[in-house]
Design a protein around this motif. Structure first.
Motif, short mmCIF file in Angstrom:
data_model
loop_
_atom_site.label_atom_id
_atom_site.label_comp_id
_atom_site.label_asym_id
_atom_site.label_seq_id
_atom_site.Cartn_x
_atom_site.Cartn_y
_atom_site.Cartn_z
N PRO A 44 -19.04 -32.90 8.35
CA PRO A 44 -19.16 -32.65 6.97
C PRO A 44 -18.21 -31.44 6.40
O PRO A 44 -17.32 -31.47 5.18
N GLY A 45 -17.97 -30.24 7.14
CA GLY A 45 -17.05 -29.29 6.83
C GLY A 45 -15.57 -29.70 7.02
O GLY A 45 -14.90 -29.01 6.34
N ILE A 46 -15.38 -30.78 7.68
CA ILE A 46 -13.82 -30.97 8.03
C ILE A 46 -13.29 -31.28 6.50
O ILE A 46 -12.00 -31.21 6.54
N TRP A 47 -14.02 -31.69 5.68
CA TRP A 47 -13.27 -32.29 4.19
C TRP A 47 -12.85 -31.08 3.63
O TRP A 47 -11.99 -31.17 2.59
N LYS A 48 -13.44 -29.81 3.77
CA LYS A 48 -12.79 -28.67 3.01
C LYS A 48 -11.65 -28.23 3.59
O LYS A 48 -10.60 -27.61 2.78
N LYS A 49 -11.16 -28.42 4.87
CA LYS A 49 -9.94 -28.11 5.53
C LYS A 49 -8.87 -29.21 5.40
O LYS A 49 -7.71 -28.89 5.45
#
Length: 413
Positions: free
Chosen positions: A60-65
């Motif tokens: 899920p966190g990869i979409w911030k980066k």
């Protein structure tokens, strides 16, 4: 009936480890590769047995980066404009794999495979008398930005939850361990269980020699068609040579997709083009494997010098390398190791076989035949090769595999 002869398509680290395990179990083994042992993607591997790394790329966190990365053509993750349409189906599956529930399943499956990884390698290395080529120095996760350091703590806790030893350290403590790290380094972690090999290419060549010394065969050839038979499989090589075998293993990395399709399996396999540079005299000295998660690359001290590599470029199998990506890796490495001199390094680009959920395909082909798959390991090829070999050997012998292979089956898509 248990087959006696096994042909393996692919002489990378997966195919060669599988050959070594099979020949020790009494099978008649032949490995076929268009280039030769270790001459493909395995040649430029970063050399780590990264069994403590259990996080899938999709999270899920990869979409911030990802948006910031994709806007940088030389960043940690990029898609060549000419390949954007081709990679779209893969990316849609990647989005599905990045949900919290899917990530949890992938993490559990990676942890199960990685839990077998090191013991499986140690069994092979003991038989090969190769253990003196393995470095037990651990790994450092290194950060020069406090925000990235804070984000990393969740991943470290996940590793601890799976039984791994992860010790958070300050910048000063990291520099005490590796004095050539920059004063800008603010903190990170030490993973003492991590290890790496002197040279993955030499490991491939030594595995090939081991197989041949025990009566196995290594031959050059490129498969142009494959098919089932009532007694196994048939392979037609480019020069017209036809091979009949009782069991066939497809371990061709990023080139495995079309071969699996011949047996009715549509695998969402693409390639992450990875770049590196190996510097014989780098001007810095590291004992440990250095991970730079904030920049998406690593620095690996191997027998031939310092290997700096990583990042992900989606561009298919045919586009020419973009060597500016190596220049970008070196520039970022100098932020962490200011005295680095990479003027006389050897540049390299290879094709990581990647599946959206970060899990390889390790299973029998559809249809219940003696055709088996071993590909799609992406960043974990060297790590998971021996574990994959032991699982395949069990399947080929008609035995219960050492781990539940449901998460790795070809028909999971």
């Amino acid at each position: 009936m248990k087959p006696q002869s096994v042909h393996i398509l692919g002489a990378g680290i997966i195919g060669l480890a599988t050959a070594a395990v099979l020949i020790d179990r009494g099978f008649d083994v032949t490995v076929i590769d268009r280039e030769g042992p270790g001459e493909g993607t395995s040649r430029g591997n970063a050399a780590a047995i990264a069994w403590t790394d259990v996080a899938p790329l999709a999270s899920p966190g990869i979409w911030k980066k990802a948006p910031g990365w994709l806007l940088d053509p030389l960043g940690p993750l990029t898609v060549r404009p000419s390949y954007a349409f081709n990679i779209l189906p893969w990316m849609l599956r990647f989005m599905q794999a990045a949900t919290p529930s899917a990530m949890k399943r992938s993490t559990q499956a990676i942890a199960a495979l990685n839990g077998l990884a090191l013991p499986a390698w140690e069994r092979i290395w003991e038989r090969m008398a190769w253990s003196n080529h393995v470095r037990h120095e651990g790994c450092l996760d290194v950060f020069d930005k406090p925000s990235q350091l804070a984000e990393a703590r969740g991943g470290w806790q996940s590793q601890r939850n799976h039984g791994m030893d992860v010790r958070e350290l300050s910048g000063d403590e990291l520099r005490e361990m590796e004095p050539d790290l920059s004063s800008d380094v603010v903190g990170g972690a030490y993973l003492p269980g991590w290890l790496h090999v002197d040279d993955p290419y030499e490991l491939c060549r030594d595995l090939a020699a081991y197989v041949m010394a025990r009566g196995g065969s290594i031959m050059k050839g490129e498969a142009v068609s494959v098919a089932r038979t009532e007694t196994g499989a048939i392979v037609r090589l480019e020069e017209g040579h036809i091979i009949k075998t009782e069991a066939l293993v497809i371990a061709c990395g990023a080139w495995s997709k079309w071969l699996a399709a011949e047996f009715g399996d549509d695998i969402p396999l693409d390639t992450e083009r990875g770049y590196n540079i190996t510097v014989p005299v780098p001007g810095v000295s590291f004992r440990r494997f250095i991970m730079l998660p904030g920049y998406g690359f690593v620095m690996s001290p191997i027998a031939r010098g310092l290997r700096i590599g990583g990042a992900v470029e989606f561009g298919g199998l045919k586009a020419a390398p973009n060597w500016q990506r190596v220049d970008a890796l070196v520039a970022r490495a100098k932020r962490i190791a200011p005295n680095l001199n990479a003027d006389h390094g050897e540049r390299w680009m290879g094709f990581r076989p990647s599946i959206p959920d970060s899990l390889p395909v390790i299973s029998r082909a559809s249809g219940g035949s003696n055709v088996f798959y071993a590909f799609g390991h992406a960043h974990h090829g060297l790590t998971q090769a021996a574990a994959t070999a032991e699982i395949l050997a069990s399947l080929i012998a008609g035995e219960e595999p050492p781990v539940d292979i449901a998460p790795y089956r070809a028909n999971r898509f």
